[in-house]
Structure formats: C-alpha cells, structure tokens
Motif scaffolding. Structure first.
Motif, PDB file in Angstrom:
ATOM      1  N   LEU A  20      86.276   6.247 -46.327  1.00 36.67           N
ATOM      2  CA  LEU A  20      87.111   6.111 -47.521  1.00 36.67           C
ATOM      3  C   LEU A  20      87.950   4.858 -47.349  1.00 36.67           C
ATOM      4  CD1 LEU A  20      88.506   9.655 -48.448  1.00 36.67           C
ATOM      5  CD2 LEU A  20      86.648   8.385 -49.537  1.00 36.67           C
ATOM      6  N   ASN A  21      88.155   4.167 -48.446  1.00 36.37           N
ATOM      7  CA  ASN A  21      88.831   2.883 -48.376  1.00 36.37           C
ATOM      8  C   ASN A  21      89.980   2.832 -49.384  1.00 36.37           C
ATOM      9  OD1 ASN A  21      89.519   0.227 -47.987  1.00 36.37           O
ATOM     10  ND2 ASN A  21      87.732  -0.606 -49.056  1.00 36.37           N
ATOM     11  N   GLY A  22      91.111   3.373 -48.998  1.00 36.66           N
ATOM     12  CA  GLY A  22      92.262   3.369 -49.901  1.00 36.66           C
ATOM     13  C   GLY A  22      92.041   4.234 -51.123  1.00 36.66           C
ATOM     14  N   PHE A  23      91.461   5.386 -50.926  1.00 33.95           N
ATOM     15  CA  PHE A  23      91.136   6.287 -52.044  1.00 33.95           C
ATOM     16  C   PHE A  23      92.417   6.893 -52.619  1.00 33.95           C
ATOM     17  CE2 PHE A  23      90.158  10.431 -53.813  1.00 33.95           C
ATOM     18  CZ  PHE A  23      89.031  10.194 -54.587  1.00 33.95           C
ATOM     19  N   ALA A  29      94.227  21.035 -62.170  1.00 25.99           N
ATOM     20  CA  ALA A  29      93.793  22.426 -62.169  1.00 25.99           C
ATOM     21  C   ALA A  29      92.414  22.548 -62.815  1.00 25.99           C
ATOM     22  CB  ALA A  29      94.809  23.274 -62.913  1.00 25.99           C
ATOM     23  N   GLY A  30      91.763  23.677 -62.543  1.00 26.80           N
ATOM     24  CA  GLY A  30      90.452  23.921 -63.136  1.00 26.80           C
ATOM     25  C   GLY A  30      89.349  23.221 -62.373  1.00 26.80           C
ATOM     26  N   ILE A  31      88.326  22.834 -63.101  1.00 28.21           N
ATOM     27  CA  ILE A  31      87.157  22.232 -62.454  1.00 28.21           C
ATOM     28  C   ILE A  31      87.215  20.716 -62.583  1.00 28.21           C
ATOM     29  CG2 ILE A  31      84.643  22.118 -62.415  1.00 28.21           C
ATOM     30  CD1 ILE A  31      84.568  24.854 -63.744  1.00 28.21           C
ATOM     31  N   THR A  32      87.038  20.049 -61.469  1.00 30.07           N
ATOM     32  CA  THR A  32      86.976  18.588 -61.461  1.00 30.07           C
ATOM     33  C   THR A  32      85.668  18.162 -60.808  1.00 30.07           C
ATOM     34  OG1 THR A  32      89.381  18.461 -61.232  1.00 30.07           O
ATOM     35  CG2 THR A  32      88.126  16.450 -60.774  1.00 30.07           C
ATOM     36  N   GLY A  33      84.996  17.265 -61.447  1.00 27.66           N
ATOM     37  CA  GLY A  33      83.763  16.741 -60.869  1.00 27.66           C
ATOM     38  C   GLY A  33      84.048  15.497 -60.048  1.00 27.66           C
ATOM     39  N   LEU A  34      83.455  15.442 -58.874  1.00 25.41           N
ATOM     40  CA  LEU A  34      83.569  14.244 -58.032  1.00 25.41           C
ATOM     41  C   LEU A  34      82.204  13.555 -58.064  1.00 25.41           C
ATOM     42  CD1 LEU A  34      85.277  12.557 -56.017  1.00 25.41           C
ATOM     43  CD2 LEU A  34      84.280  13.966 -54.193  1.00 25.41           C
ATOM     44  N   ILE A  35      82.184  12.413 -58.698  1.00 24.53           N
ATOM     45  CA  ILE A  35      80.924  11.741 -58.981  1.00 24.53           C
ATOM     46  C   ILE A  35      80.793  10.494 -58.129  1.00 24.53           C
ATOM     47  CG2 ILE A  35      79.506  10.675 -60.781  1.00 24.53           C
ATOM     48  CD1 ILE A  35      80.131  13.572 -61.257  1.00 24.53           C
ATOM     49  N   GLY A  36      79.639  10.328 -57.555  1.00 25.97           N
ATOM     50  CA  GLY A  36      79.395   9.099 -56.813  1.00 25.97           C
ATOM     51  C   GLY A  36      78.018   9.132 -56.190  1.00 25.97           C
ATOM     52  N   PRO A  37      77.473   7.986 -55.920  1.00 24.62           N
ATOM     53  CA  PRO A  37      76.147   7.949 -55.306  1.00 24.62           C
ATOM     54  C   PRO A  37      76.219   8.413 -53.853  1.00 24.62           C
ATOM     55  CG  PRO A  37      77.059   5.737 -55.444  1.00 24.62           C
ATOM     56  CD  PRO A  37      78.017   6.639 -56.139  1.00 24.62           C
ATOM     57  N   ASN A  38      75.058   8.626 -53.257  1.00 22.50           N
ATOM     58  CA  ASN A  38      75.018   8.976 -51.842  1.00 22.50           C
ATOM     59  C   ASN A  38      75.674   7.873 -51.014  1.00 22.50           C
ATOM     60  OD1 ASN A  38      73.652  11.428 -52.110  1.00 22.50           O
ATOM     61  ND2 ASN A  38      71.674  10.398 -52.248  1.00 22.50           N
ATOM     62  N   GLY A  39      76.520   8.283 -50.072  1.00 24.08           N
ATOM     63  CA  GLY A  39      77.196   7.295 -49.238  1.00 24.08           C
ATOM     64  C   GLY A  39      78.483   6.776 -49.841  1.00 24.08           C
ATOM     65  N   ALA A  40      78.876   7.332 -50.987  1.00 18.12           N
ATOM     66  CA  ALA A  40      80.090   6.840 -51.652  1.00 18.12           C
ATOM     67  C   ALA A  40      81.358   7.289 -50.940  1.00 18.12           C
ATOM     68  CB  ALA A  40      80.113   7.312 -53.104  1.00 18.12           C
ATOM     69  N   ILE A 203      86.771  14.299 -64.435  1.00 18.97           N
ATOM     70  CA  ILE A 203      85.987  13.728 -63.343  1.00 18.97           C
ATOM     71  C   ILE A 203      86.796  12.709 -62.553  1.00 18.97           C
ATOM     72  CG2 ILE A 203      83.754  14.052 -64.469  1.00 18.97           C
ATOM     73  CD1 ILE A 203      83.859  11.026 -65.105  1.00 18.97           C
ATOM     74  N   VAL A 204      86.383  12.547 -61.308  1.00 20.76           N
ATOM     75  CA  VAL A 204      86.847  11.439 -60.478  1.00 20.76           C
ATOM     76  C   VAL A 204      85.589  10.712 -60.017  1.00 20.76           C
ATOM     77  CG1 VAL A 204      87.946  10.783 -58.298  1.00 20.76           C
ATOM     78  CG2 VAL A 204      88.945  12.606 -59.696  1.00 20.76           C
ATOM     79  N   MET A 205      85.560   9.445 -60.229  1.00 17.23           N
ATOM     80  CA  MET A 205      84.382   8.674 -59.853  1.00 17.23           C
ATOM     81  C   MET A 205      84.687   7.884 -58.590  1.00 17.23           C
ATOM     82  SD  MET A 205      83.155   7.446 -63.601  1.00 17.23           S
ATOM     83  CE  MET A 205      81.434   7.527 -63.202  1.00 17.23           C
ATOM     84  N   ILE A 206      83.777   7.959 -57.658  1.00 13.01           N
ATOM     85  CA  ILE A 206      84.004   7.344 -56.352  1.00 13.01           C
ATOM     86  C   ILE A 206      82.811   6.465 -55.987  1.00 13.01           C
ATOM     87  CG2 ILE A 206      83.062   9.387 -55.197  1.00 13.01           C
ATOM     88  CD1 ILE A 206      84.917   8.865 -52.855  1.00 13.01           C
ATOM     89  N   SER A 207      83.126   5.322 -55.419  1.00 15.65           N
ATOM     90  CA  SER A 207      82.076   4.426 -54.939  1.00 15.65           C
ATOM     91  C   SER A 207      82.646   3.588 -53.806  1.00 15.65           C
ATOM     92  CB  SER A 207      81.585   3.521 -56.076  1.00 15.65           C
ATOM     93  OG  SER A 207      80.589   2.643 -55.597  1.00 15.65           O
ATOM     94  N   ASN A 208      81.859   3.429 -52.765  1.00 18.40           N
ATOM     95  CA  ASN A 208      82.292   2.647 -51.604  1.00 18.40           C
ATOM     96  C   ASN A 208      83.650   3.099 -51.081  1.00 18.40           C
ATOM     97  OD1 ASN A 208      79.987   0.998 -51.554  1.00 18.40           O
ATOM     98  ND2 ASN A 208      80.830  -0.252 -53.201  1.00 18.40           N
ATOM     99  N   GLY A 209      83.882   4.391 -51.137  1.00 21.93           N
ATOM    100  CA  GLY A 209      85.109   4.941 -50.590  1.00 21.93           C
ATOM    101  C   GLY A 209      86.344   4.762 -51.441  1.00 21.93           C
ATOM    102  N   ARG A 210      86.176   4.305 -52.655  1.00 21.33           N
ATOM    103  CA  ARG A 210      87.329   4.092 -53.542  1.00 21.33           C
ATOM    104  C   ARG A 210      87.121   4.837 -54.850  1.00 21.33           C
ATOM    105  NH1 ARG A 210      89.769  -1.834 -52.934  1.00 21.33           N
ATOM    106  NH2 ARG A 210      91.490  -0.625 -53.750  1.00 21.33           N
TER     107      ARG A 210
END
Lengths: 309, 274
Positions: A20-23, A29-40, A203-210
């Motif tokens: 993770l890079n400064g995430f 509350a409730g359901i949150t999706g964490l979206i990102g490619p493999n290795g994100a 949703i929270v979108m993550i890529s390259n640890g951010r």
C-alpha cells in the motif's frame, strides 16, 4: 473521521515492494465494494484491517480502534481471506466449531453458533463431510460461515465470489445483501467489477496501493463525464456508419476494431444515444448491437487509472 | 441447498480467556499431529526401552542395583534416533502446514496472541517428544518398582533422571522442529531439514572429532549430547568425551535459542503469502 474503517496515508512495504502506498479512504456503514485489479493492494489492505499486518506509516482504525493493537476490535471483525486457508481434513462443522473455540467460545456454544452459521450459508446438509470433498463454491461458503459465526460487526470478504458458480454467486450476493441490511458492515473486494455493482453503489477504488476514488459509484461516474465515452457498435457496414457518425459534432473519435465493429468516442453520450435511433430511421444505418463499456465499473476504473498514470 | 437470511444482529460476544483459547489449539494439535506412523514408533519405543529397563533391573543382583544401570537405554544412539523420528513426524508440519495452507491467516485475525498460538503449537509437539523421551523409561521403572524388584528410593531417583534427560531432550528437539517448520511452508521440507540437519551434525561432529582429536567438536552432535547428559543424570561411568552438564546445558540452550528463532520468524510471517 467517523467511518467504520478510516485509513489515512497507510503505507505497507514488503521489502522493496509497496503493498500500500499512502492509501487514504473511509469506509462507511453497510456494504462497501473494494475494487481493483490483481496486485492492487486489496489483500494487503484486508490483512491490515484484520490486524495481521502492521502499517509502516499512516493510521488505520477499524471500528474506532487502531488496527494493529491488542484491542477488542478483532472480536468484532470477521475475516474471509481469499486463499483456501483451511484444514481440509476437517468436516465443515468441525472447521467452523474449531475456529469459534479459538475465538473463545465454550464448546457447546461454539457448536451451536457453528450450526447456525452453516445453516445461513446453506451447507447444513454437507456439514458432516470433509472440507476436502467440497466444491470450490462450498469452500467459499464454509469460509464465509467461519467469518460470520461469531456475529461480527464488520465482515471482511476478500474476493468471496472467486470460483463460485453463477447460481452460487447469486445466492452469496443475496446473502451479503441480507447481512448488510441486518446491521453488519461489509467490505467486499473484487476484481470482477460487475459483481460489486450488483452489491452496492458505495465503492473504493484501489490501484498500485493507492485509493483512486471513493464514494457513490454514480458520483464517481460524474467525475469522469468530462472525458469522452466509448461506445462499441456492431454493424455489417462499419465504414458507412463511420461516415455518418463523423458528421456529429460531439463525436471525437472513431476506431475500427473488427470487420463488423467500430468504437466511437463521444463527449456527450446522452446526445449520442438520442441520435442513434434517428440515424437508423432517417439515414438507413444498420446497427445490430450497441455496447457501452462506460456503463460498468471497468470503464470508470480504467479512466481513473489512466488519469492517475 | 439454499442460503437463508441471517436471523441475528451483530453484537458483542462472551468468550473464555486466553488459556482456554490456547488450550483449544493445543488439543486440536494433539489430535492431528500424530499419525499412525508416529504411534507405531512410540509403541516400539515403549516396548523396547521399557523392556530394557525391566531386563536390567531383573538381571542386576540386588546388591548391585544402582541408578547407573538405567543408563542402559542411552548406551547407543538408537534411543535418540527414535526420539528424532517422533520429532520429525509430529513437528515438521506444526507451523509449515499452517503457513502452507494459509490457515495461519485465520488464526492471526482472531483475538489470540501470537505467543498463545506458538505456545499451544510448541506444547503439542513437546508433549509427543516428551512422551517419546521420558515415557518409556518411566514406565519401565514403574513396572519393576511395582513388582518389588527395585527399592522405592531407587525408582524415584531413576524416574527423576529420566525426567531430567527427557526435559533437555524435549526442549532441544521441540525447538529444532518448530524452527525448521517455521522456515518453510512445506512439511516435507521441514521434515527433511529436521532429520537431515540432526544426522548431518551428528555424523560430521563424530567424524571430525575422531579425525582431529578435538573433543569439543563432539558437543555439536545432538545424540552424543543426549547420551552424555544421560550419563550424568544416571551417574554412569562411561567413556563419553563431553561434560554431561555441558551437554545438557547445550541441548537446553540450543533448544531455547531455536524457540527464539521461531518467535522472531513468526512475528515476520506477514510477508508470507504475498
């Protein structure tokens, strides 16, 4: 910060590799999706949230407590890791019961709760079978059972639909929705974007640890509306259709992607979709399929990734 | 099969304390660590070692009964070798399997301390090693004492000696097993490491010691140290080259050092699986 999970500048290194890079993000509350490619960095984030990893920098709180602490939050968190992570020589019932014993439940209570959790995930009939004979979908469900058996407030589901058949996916998605509506907070990671779309708009979108973006999917969608949208059209006459579309002012690019397909980039998708029927009726254009990749999370993610890059 | 909606709301849980949670892991480990092969070797040990103890008790004239006669099982490296086989069998997978199948993640995400987890794992492995290294001798002594072949005082001394030697042996072999099991995620590799490193050290130390005449190098031989420690505990006159107390301290010290290695390694286990 008042989220179920609050991350501020969280960094996690594995030697030279940045997990993770400064995430920074807040999971509500409730359901949150964490979206990102493999290795994100999704699994790294989950393991930080589960208290297995110590952040190298930044702060991470889970249910109001630091994630790396001897606090009580682990009692209130259920974790369903992506990996198999189980003793497959145990029966499903033994597996869940044993982990409840490790959680600290007396034997009789552990057995009762295990039976309850196994029933919830629909494995009651298979609970006496050894996990090694379970299908991949059944293994996912027994993992979910161990994650919910102690009635956690926060459930961390790392790629829970991975390898599950379509029917099983539908059932699990319904289960997650039920859990979300019954007071649990869920963070569900996936790299298969449409799965998360069916679960939640948050949703929270993550890529390259951010964190690339977070919030309501539609708001994120609004953020990228300034960029041209890509629409793929299938037609027996791509060149003829391209000639007609090139006269539209908001069309900024056309690309032939196959003998019967072309992609069109438009600055005003609404105007584009309004104009298509007119094109067919008055200009005689023949269009057999319209596919807008911008309508799913994949396109949002791609746009944001390109923006960061 | 169907999935039913949950009928409960999230809420706090009542739980038992740390000792009970560690006990749950310990009992589980006891259940799974020893397979049929391990039990076969243990049965063999109880048969042979106990029989040796009984036989020397019967064969020794009453006037010559002494603690030293119970050094007999340690007269050859066969006894430590059998202990090593049990150690390899029960210890190789203790941590490696959890690392390999990632079930370690399910432990560490729960409200248990790493120290509880390791203590439970170590206690389970140590229980079997202790059973192998202490049990047969003690059973043999109890049998002959019950039959009235040896006086009670001698029986107590012999049992104490078996416990003393067994304790340092257990500490060493448990530390060795856990250390090598923590270094890999494959039980097979750990097993080869436990067995191979011990035999390699034993053979190399004895050969080099014989060639060079340097007796100190023999301290590196684990079986030799077990025999030497036993010679001291049982007050036996032997021609072993190492100091009995030195060998015993070396076994216990090395075992404790290896347990520290286990601790350090497992606190960094977060890297595994990434």
């Amino acid at each position: 910060m008042t989220g179920v999970v609050d991350a501020q500048g969280v960094t996690k290194r594995y030697g030279e590799v940045l997990g993770l890079n400064g995430f920074s993000a807040s999971f509500g509350a409730g359901i949150t999706g964490l979206i990102g490619p493999n290795g994100a960095g999704k699994s790294t984030l989950f393991r930080l949230l589960a208290g297995q990893l110590r952040p190298d920098a930044g702060s991470l709180t889970v249910l109001g407590e630091p994630s790396w602490s001897e606090g009580t939050f682990r009692r209130r968190v259920g974790y369903c890791p992506e990996q198999p992570s189980m003793y497959d020589w145990m029966t499903g019932e033994e597996f869940v019961t044993y982990l409840l014993r490790v959680d600290g439940y007396p034997k009789s209570e552990a057995k009762r709760r295990a039976a309850e959790a196994i029933e919830i995930v629909g494995l009651t009939e298979a609970k006496a079978r050894r996990v090694r004979v379970y299908s991949k979908g059944m293994r996912q469900r027994i993992k979910i059972a161990q994650g919910i058996a102690h009635k956690p407030q926060l459930l961390l589901l790392d790629e829970p639909l991975n390898g599950v058949d379509p029917v099983g996916r539908a059932r699990l998605i319904a289960l997650f929705a039920e859990l979300g509506s019954s007071g649990h907070h869920l963070i569900v990671s996936s790299h298969v974007l449409y799965e998360v779309e069916r679960l939640t708009d948050q949703i929270v979108m993550i890529s390259n640890g951010r964190a690339l973006a977070q919030g309501d999917l539609h708001r994120i969608r609004d953020l990228i509306d300034a960029r041209p949208h890509t629409i793929e059209l299938t037609t027996p006459d791509p060149r003829g259709l391209a000639k007609l579309l090139s006269g539209w002012e908001h069309v900024v690019g056309i690309e032939f992607v196959g003998p019967d397909r072309l992609t069109v980039r438009s600055r005003l998708p609404d105007a584009f979709y309004r104009g298509l029927p007119e094109l067919v009726v008055s200009q005689g254009a023949e269009i057999t399929a319209v596919h807008s990749s911008d309508d799913n999370l994949d396109a949002v993610f791609r746009y944001l990734s390109e923006g960061i890059g | 099969m169907s999935i039913n909606p949950p009928r409960y709301a999230a809420g706090p849980m009542d739980s038992v304390g740390r000792p009970q949670r560690a006990l749950a892991i310990y009992l589980q480990e006891l259940r799974v660590r020893a397979g049929a092969g391990t039990w076969f070797v243990l049965a063999l040990m109880f048969g042979i070692i106990s029989l040796i103890v009984v036989l020397v008790s019967f064969e020794t004239p009453p006037s010559q009964l002494a603690l030293s006669i119970y050094f007999a099982p340690f007269g050859s490296p066969a006894f430590p070798l059998l202990i090593l086989i049990v150690t390899t069998s029960v210890g190789s997978g203790a941590l490696a399997e959890d690392l390999g199948n990632r079930s370690i993640t399910l432990y560490l995400s729960r409200p248990i301390h790493l120290s509880d987890y390791l203590a439970a794992k170590g206690a389970a492995v140590g229980s079997y090693v202790a059973l192998a290294s202490i049990g047969p001798g003690v059973v043999g002594v109890i049998v002959v004492a019950a039959l009235g072949v040896i006086p009670g005082g001698l029986a107590v001394s012999a049992i104490g000696a078996f416990f003393a030697v067994g304790f340092v042996t257990t500490v060493f072999f448990t530390g060795l097993a856990l250390a090598l099991s923590a270094l890999t995620n494959k039980a097979l590799y750990a097993g080869v490491g436990i067995f191979g490193s011990t035999l390699a050290a034993e053979t190399a130390a004895r050969v080099i010691g014989a060639i060079t005449g340097n007796h100190d190098i023999v301290y590196v031989a684990p079986f030799y140290d077990v025999q030497a420690a036993a010679s001291g505990a049982f007050q036996a006159n032997t021609n072993l080259l190492t100091n009995p107390l030195g060998s015993a301290l070396l076994l216990a010290g090395a075992g404790l050092l290896l347990l520290v290695v286990v601790w350090v390694r497992m606190t960094r286990v977060e890297v595994v699986g990434e």
